[in-house]
Design a protein around this motif. Structure first.
Motif, PDB file in Angstrom:
ATOM      1  N   LYS A   1       1.784  15.489   2.435  1.00  0.00           N
ATOM      2  CA  LYS A   1       2.413  16.804   2.515  1.00  0.00           C
ATOM      3  C   LYS A   1       1.358  17.884   2.374  1.00  0.00           C
ATOM      4  CE  LYS A   1       7.089  16.163   0.828  1.00  0.00           C
ATOM      5  NZ  LYS A   1       8.019  16.610  -0.222  1.00  0.00           N
ATOM      6  N   GLY A   2       1.461  18.910   3.198  1.00  0.00           N
ATOM      7  CA  GLY A   2       0.475  19.971   3.118  1.00  0.00           C
ATOM      8  C   GLY A   2       1.083  21.340   3.341  1.00  0.00           C
ATOM      9  N   ALA A   3       0.423  22.342   2.747  1.00  0.00           N
ATOM     10  CA  ALA A   3       0.790  23.729   2.998  1.00  0.00           C
ATOM     11  C   ALA A   3      -0.415  24.415   3.622  1.00  0.00           C
ATOM     12  CB  ALA A   3       1.193  24.420   1.702  1.00  0.00           C
ATOM     13  N   LEU A   4      -0.142  25.350   4.521  1.00  0.00           N
ATOM     14  CA  LEU A   4      -1.221  26.049   5.207  1.00  0.00           C
ATOM     15  C   LEU A   4      -0.989  27.544   5.118  1.00  0.00           C
ATOM     16  CD1 LEU A   4      -0.292  23.380   7.041  1.00  0.00           C
ATOM     17  CD2 LEU A   4      -2.248  24.114   8.383  1.00  0.00           C
ATOM     18  N   GLN A   5      -2.065  28.283   4.902  1.00  0.00           N
ATOM     19  CA  GLN A   5      -1.931  29.729   4.832  1.00  0.00           C
ATOM     20  C   GLN A   5      -3.211  30.395   5.298  1.00  0.00           C
ATOM     21  OE1 GLN A   5      -1.149  30.600   0.706  1.00  0.00           O
ATOM     22  NE2 GLN A   5      -3.163  29.974   0.002  1.00  0.00           N
ATOM     23  N   GLY A   6      -3.062  31.495   6.015  1.00  0.00           N
ATOM     24  CA  GLY A   6      -4.220  32.293   6.410  1.00  0.00           C
ATOM     25  C   GLY A   6      -4.665  32.010   7.841  1.00  0.00           C
ATOM     26  N   GLU A   7      -5.439  32.953   8.396  1.00  0.00           N
ATOM     27  CA  GLU A   7      -5.968  32.847   9.757  1.00  0.00           C
ATOM     28  C   GLU A   7      -6.743  31.558   9.942  1.00  0.00           C
ATOM     29  OE1 GLU A   7      -5.646  34.379  12.803  1.00  0.00           O
ATOM     30  OE2 GLU A   7      -4.198  35.488  11.590  1.00  0.00           O
ATOM     31  N   LYS A   8      -6.429  30.832  10.983  1.00  0.00           N
ATOM     32  CA  LYS A   8      -7.178  29.643  11.379  1.00  0.00           C
ATOM     33  C   LYS A   8      -7.254  28.565  10.293  1.00  0.00           C
ATOM     34  CE  LYS A   8      -9.569  31.393  15.283  1.00  0.00           C
ATOM     35  NZ  LYS A   8     -10.304  32.551  15.637  1.00  0.00           N
ATOM     36  N   ALA A   9      -6.288  28.526   9.441  1.00  0.00           N
ATOM     37  CA  ALA A   9      -6.169  27.353   8.569  1.00  0.00           C
ATOM     38  C   ALA A   9      -5.640  26.239   9.463  1.00  0.00           C
ATOM     39  CB  ALA A   9      -5.201  27.630   7.431  1.00  0.00           C
ATOM     40  N   HIS A  10      -6.290  25.074   9.404  1.00  0.00           N
ATOM     41  CA  HIS A  10      -5.906  24.008  10.329  1.00  0.00           C
ATOM     42  C   HIS A  10      -5.808  22.674   9.586  1.00  0.00           C
ATOM     43  CE1 HIS A  10      -6.828  21.605  14.267  1.00  0.00           C
ATOM     44  NE2 HIS A  10      -5.545  21.649  14.000  1.00  0.00           N
ATOM     45  N   ALA A  11      -4.693  22.011   9.757  1.00  0.00           N
ATOM     46  CA  ALA A  11      -4.538  20.688   9.162  1.00  0.00           C
ATOM     47  C   ALA A  11      -4.210  19.692  10.265  1.00  0.00           C
ATOM     48  CB  ALA A  11      -3.427  20.688   8.122  1.00  0.00           C
ATOM     49  N   VAL A  12      -4.799  18.522  10.150  1.00  0.00           N
ATOM     50  CA  VAL A  12      -4.545  17.462  11.124  1.00  0.00           C
ATOM     51  C   VAL A  12      -4.137  16.214  10.356  1.00  0.00           C
ATOM     52  CG1 VAL A  12      -5.564  15.995  12.921  1.00  0.00           C
ATOM     53  CG2 VAL A  12      -6.307  18.385  12.690  1.00  0.00           C
ATOM     54  N   TRP A  13      -3.100  15.590  10.824  1.00  0.00           N
ATOM     55  CA  TRP A  13      -2.698  14.327  10.208  1.00  0.00           C
ATOM     56  C   TRP A  13      -2.407  13.326  11.328  1.00  0.00           C
ATOM     57  CZ3 TRP A  13       1.665  11.197  10.434  1.00  0.00           C
ATOM     58  CH2 TRP A  13       1.743  10.191   9.456  1.00  0.00           C
ATOM     59  N   ILE A  14      -3.125  12.214  11.297  1.00  0.00           N
ATOM     60  CA  ILE A  14      -2.890  11.146  12.261  1.00  0.00           C
ATOM     61  C   ILE A  14      -2.478   9.921  11.446  1.00  0.00           C
ATOM     62  CG2 ILE A  14      -3.876   9.780  14.155  1.00  0.00           C
ATOM     63  CD1 ILE A  14      -4.132  12.770  14.690  1.00  0.00           C
TER      64      ILE A  14
ATOM     65  N   VAL B   1       0.849  -1.195   0.000  1.00  0.00           N
ATOM     66  CA  VAL B   1       0.000   0.000   0.000  1.00  0.00           C
ATOM     67  C   VAL B   1       0.876   1.232   0.000  1.00  0.00           C
ATOM     68  CG1 VAL B   1      -1.635   1.403   1.329  1.00  0.00           C
ATOM     69  CG2 VAL B   1      -1.920  -1.081   1.232  1.00  0.00           C
ATOM     70  N   GLU B   2       0.615   2.105  -0.955  1.00  0.00           N
ATOM     71  CA  GLU B   2       1.269   3.398  -0.956  1.00  0.00           C
ATOM     72  C   GLU B   2       0.161   4.424  -0.771  1.00  0.00           C
ATOM     73  OE1 GLU B   2       3.438   4.177  -4.530  1.00  0.00           O
ATOM     74  OE2 GLU B   2       4.761   5.594  -3.522  1.00  0.00           O
ATOM     75  N   ALA B   3       0.224   5.177   0.300  1.00  0.00           N
ATOM     76  CA  ALA B   3      -0.814   6.178   0.561  1.00  0.00           C
ATOM     77  C   ALA B   3      -0.183   7.556   0.494  1.00  0.00           C
ATOM     78  CB  ALA B   3      -1.447   5.941   1.924  1.00  0.00           C
ATOM     79  N   LEU B   4      -0.594   8.321  -0.492  1.00  0.00           N
ATOM     80  CA  LEU B   4      -0.029   9.650  -0.690  1.00  0.00           C
ATOM     81  C   LEU B   4      -1.105  10.699  -0.445  1.00  0.00           C
ATOM     82  CD1 LEU B   4       1.826   8.961  -4.074  1.00  0.00           C
ATOM     83  CD2 LEU B   4       2.740   8.721  -1.761  1.00  0.00           C
ATOM     84  N   GLY B   5      -0.703  11.823   0.081  1.00  0.00           N
ATOM     85  CA  GLY B   5      -1.669  12.888   0.318  1.00  0.00           C
ATOM     86  C   GLY B   5      -1.048  14.242   0.068  1.00  0.00           C
ATOM     87  N   LEU B   6      -1.879  15.136  -0.458  1.00  0.00           N
ATOM     88  CA  LEU B   6      -1.434  16.499  -0.740  1.00  0.00           C
ATOM     89  C   LEU B   6      -2.578  17.404  -0.325  1.00  0.00           C
ATOM     90  CD1 LEU B   6      -0.027  17.483  -4.252  1.00  0.00           C
ATOM     91  CD2 LEU B   6      -1.513  18.980  -2.979  1.00  0.00           C
ATOM     92  N   TYR B   7      -2.301  18.398   0.494  1.00  0.00           N
ATOM     93  CA  TYR B   7      -3.389  19.302   0.888  1.00  0.00           C
ATOM     94  C   TYR B   7      -2.894  20.727   1.018  1.00  0.00           C
ATOM     95  CZ  TYR B   7      -1.328  17.951   5.392  1.00  0.00           C
ATOM     96  OH  TYR B   7      -0.440  17.671   6.405  1.00  0.00           O
ATOM     97  N   PHE B   8      -3.866  21.633   0.878  1.00  0.00           N
ATOM     98  CA  PHE B   8      -3.567  23.059   0.956  1.00  0.00           C
ATOM     99  C   PHE B   8      -4.699  23.683   1.760  1.00  0.00           C
ATOM    100  CE2 PHE B   8      -0.524  25.601  -1.713  1.00  0.00           C
ATOM    101  CZ  PHE B   8      -0.603  26.741  -0.956  1.00  0.00           C
ATOM    102  N   ALA B   9      -4.433  24.027   2.997  1.00  0.00           N
ATOM    103  CA  ALA B   9      -5.483  24.585   3.854  1.00  0.00           C
ATOM    104  C   ALA B   9      -5.409  26.104   3.843  1.00  0.00           C
ATOM    105  CB  ALA B   9      -5.335  24.064   5.280  1.00  0.00           C
ATOM    106  N   ASP B  10      -6.529  26.733   3.514  1.00  0.00           N
ATOM    107  CA  ASP B  10      -6.612  28.191   3.512  1.00  0.00           C
ATOM    108  C   ASP B  10      -7.260  28.687   4.801  1.00  0.00           C
ATOM    109  OD1 ASP B  10      -5.495  28.488   1.024  1.00  0.00           O
ATOM    110  OD2 ASP B  10      -7.409  28.388  -0.030  1.00  0.00           O
ATOM    111  N   ALA B  11      -7.368  30.015   4.908  1.00  0.00           N
ATOM    112  CA  ALA B  11      -7.953  30.645   6.092  1.00  0.00           C
ATOM    113  C   ALA B  11      -9.271  29.970   6.467  1.00  0.00           C
ATOM    114  CB  ALA B  11      -8.175  32.130   5.830  1.00  0.00           C
ATOM    115  N   GLY B  12      -9.399  29.583   7.733  1.00  0.00           N
ATOM    116  CA  GLY B  12     -10.647  29.036   8.249  1.00  0.00           C
ATOM    117  C   GLY B  12     -10.911  27.587   7.906  1.00  0.00           C
ATOM    118  N   GLN B  13     -10.103  27.004   7.032  1.00  0.00           N
ATOM    119  CA  GLN B  13     -10.363  25.624   6.595  1.00  0.00           C
ATOM    120  C   GLN B  13      -9.823  24.595   7.585  1.00  0.00           C
ATOM    121  OE1 GLN B  13      -8.650  25.319   2.619  1.00  0.00           O
ATOM    122  NE2 GLN B  13     -10.359  24.023   2.065  1.00  0.00           N
ATOM    123  N   HIS B  14     -10.574  23.512   7.734  1.00  0.00           N
ATOM    124  CA  HIS B  14     -10.099  22.390   8.544  1.00  0.00           C
ATOM    125  C   HIS B  14      -9.944  21.177   7.630  1.00  0.00           C
ATOM    126  CE1 HIS B  14      -9.745  19.805  12.161  1.00  0.00           C
ATOM    127  NE2 HIS B  14     -10.334  18.915  11.375  1.00  0.00           N
TER     128      HIS B  14
END
Lengths: 252, 393
Positions: free
Chosen positions: B262-275, B228-241
């Protein structure tokens, strides 16, 4: 005719114990076409000099001036300094994952000249520069400095010097960690650059070894944040024979 | 089957918070309050009640299927036996509710021994309905089949779904889930894969849009040699969870898992969670696992949580490792690029593109590469002015 003029430059860095002064008044003028070697023991501040001129944010200028043809370099942003003609080859070039050498070089050249390089001559120029540095053509597809050997990093710096063609090259310990063959290749690259009209070089080194291949016009001994003595190539020979002891003991 | 053989095949029960007991009974899952381990990062108030008792109805999304030649896509009734063939048993209330509320299932089937050219794309257009939708899909790659299936989610909607992925012995399947939602969408997705003997699954999750996007991807193995190869890419903007919860359950020997998000985050209250949870069971000798999560914080006000967990019940393995990082722009990288005449803004663009480039290449779906690169560019364009003003402030 362009001149880099450093006057009474004082630089400090923030440490846990507060600001620490590294450069304690450096004065040096490099005229167009000249090669100056700065030699000094570890911790003398010679690398700080190069990074301060290039504008690294870690260093705070507390006094003095740096001008390039009368223009205030210290007022310029890092990229403006490069556009004004300065180039810093680093002792430890930084990895930029995911950004290919080809993309990096094209972006830099475009930024420096204000227009995208012509595709046909560009590919030839890049391949030629890589070839001169004994770098495989596939090298352009690798990520900048990622997984490069120490020697590849240094040769990549000199390939950039060739391609980006600045007026002033600040070379910070370009010879460190190179075996004799790589040192010859790198030195040839630097000499090719010097052979171009009006190019200036500030060669910072700990060892005299590279001066067998690159003959400086002026040699400066750098100790405890300032130039302790300046002279001609014979000063390097004296250092080769006797080391830094005469200067370091005088500084204490 | 004799009792002894049955016993040998049964996996031992594992007492681990990594492995909660599942149930199809909605009421077996209490309404989350926010303190529960599996809910503590999720903003429950923004889930429009789907974690509680909000009703589901059809019509939250319109579905459009572009099936590649050789792939069958059909809709079956909710009581069809194909549901559950991946071994998915809901481990949270949203998944259980979506299971119970689904009125049917989309089944994507790649026949035995067929190699499919091109991707099968299933687009979900959110209709803007304020009533939540419950979805169910089963993707089956039969023995030795090879194919790529792309799920795209766009528009405004509230969606809870279960996606089952069955990779039979020797099959090679790529599943990409692209969450390109509008700003107000809520999407909770449970995606579970069963990977057969010597089979390969590449699972990719790409999240750009949405108000709350939470994806739970879990994988188990039906035989040795699966990968299994599990890849993820995310970009969280202001206010996004944006939340990704992964669980790879090494249930068979000689299996492999490689997780890179891998993720990038930008803006007020942009929130990323990875477990990232990995369980290596007693039976799973000779396995190899690696998981990695990297977050690049582009502006002030954004934050990321990154938690890798590795539980090992046998030492007889090839390798196990994980890495997790949350960082800002590296001053040394920016200085290096700028010292070559590249402006600060351009240097930052290069670094972010570089950050994602390797991952985009690994996805290996040509139809997507260009789209992802340009979406990264568009996301950066949103905030590039902020980047500059922040630096000059």
């Amino acid at each position: 005719m362009s001149t880099l003029e450093i006057k009474d430059l004082r630089v400090s860095v923030e440490t846990e114990d507060g600001a620490k002064e590294i450069l304690k008044g450096v004065t040096l003028t490099i005229n167009s076409g000249e090669t100056h070697a700065i030699m000094g023991p570890n911790g003398s501040g010679k690398s700080t000099l190069a990074y301060s001129i290039a504008g690294h944010p870690k260093y705070t200028i507390t006094g003095g001036t740096v001008t390039l043809d009368g223009e205030d370099v210290l007022e310029m942003s890092v990229d403006e300094r490069a556009k004004a003609g300065l180039f810093l080859a680093m002792q430890y070039p930084v990895e930029v994952p995911g950004v290919s050498v080809a993309n990096f070089l094209r972006t830099a050249k475009t930024a420096l000249t204000g227009e995208a390089p012509k595709l046909r001559t560009w590919v030839k120029d890049v391949n030629g520069a890589m070839d001169k540095m004994h770098l495989d053509p596939t090298f352009s597809q690798r990520s900048v400095n990622e997984g490069f050997s120490g020697g590849e990093k240094k040769r990549h710096e000199i390939a950039q010097l060739d391609i980006l063609d600045p007026a002033f090259a600040l070379l910070d310990e370009i010879d460190s960690g190179l075996d004799i063959d790589a040192l010859k290749v790198v030195s040839e690259g630097i000499n090719d650059f010097r052979a171009r009209e009006g190019k200036s070089v500030l060669l910072i080194t700990h060892y005299t070894r590279i001066l067998r291949y690159i003959k400086p016009d002026h040699v400066h001994v750098f100790v405890a944040g300032r130039i302790a003595e300046s002279g001609g190539p014979d000063l390097a020979e004296e250092l080769e024979a006797n080391g830094y002891e005469r200067f370091t003991s005088a500084a204490v | 089957m004799t009792a002894a053989v049955q016993e040998a095949l049964e996996l031992g029960k594992v007492e681990s918070h990594l492995h909660p007991e599942g149930s199809f009974d909605v009421e077996a899952h209490e309404v989350p309050k926010g303190r529960e381990e599996i809910w503590r990062f999720t903003p429950l108030k923004r889930l429009k009640g789907i974690h509680d008792s909000a009703p589901f109805a059809d019509g939250a999304t319109k579905v459009e299927v572009e099936a590649a030649t050789g792939v069958t896509v059909e809709t079956v009734a909710a009581d069809d036996a194909v549901r559950g063939t991946s071994g998915l048993v809901p481990t949270d209330r949203v998944s259980a509710r979506a299971w119970a509320a689904s009125t049917g299932a989309t089944v994507v089937r790649i026949p035995t021994d067929t190699v499919i050219e091109g991707a099968t794309v299933i687009r979900h257009h959110g209709t803007g309905s304020q009533t939540a939708g419950a979805g169910h899909a089963v993707i089956v790659a039969e023995k030795f089949a090879k194919a790529t299936v792309v799920l795209v989610f766009e528009g405004s909607a509230i969606v809870a779904d279960n996606i089952e992925i069955v990779v039979e012995d020797g099959a090679d399947l790529t599943v990409v889930s692209v969450q390109d939602w509008a700003d107000d969408a809520v999407h909770l997705s449970t995606q579970h894969a069963k990977v057969g003997r010597d089979a390969n699954l590449k699972h990719v999750s790409v999240s750009f849009g949405g108000d709350v996007v939470r994806h739970d991807f879990t994988a188990e193995y039906a035989g040795p040699g699966g990968s299994v190869e599990a890849l993820g890419l995310y970009f969280a903007d202001a206010g996004q969870h944006i939340e990704h919860r992964l669980f790879v359950d090494h249930t068979a020997p000689k299996t492999k898992s490689n997780v890179v998000y891998k993720g990038a985050l930008q803006g007020e209250k942009a929130h990323a969670v990875w477990i990232g949870n990995v369980l290596i069971r007693k039976e799973a000798e000779g396995i190899e696992t690696y998981e990695e999560n990297r977050n690049l914080i582009l502006t002030d006000g954004a934050w990321a949580d990154s938690v890798p967990n590795l539980e090992i019940e046998t030492g007889e393995i090839e390798g196990a490792g994980h890495a997790s990082a949350i960082g800002r722009f590296d001053d040394e990288q920016l200085f290096y690029l700028q010292s070559r005449g590249i402006s600060e803004t351009e240097a930052k663009r290069l670094v972010v593109h570089g950050f994602f480039n390797d991952l985009i290449r690994q996805i290996g779906v040509p139809e997507l590469e260009e789209k992802l690169t340009s979406t990264v560019e568009a996301e950066l364009a949103k905030n590039i002015n902020t980047l500059i003003t922040k630096d000059n402030a």
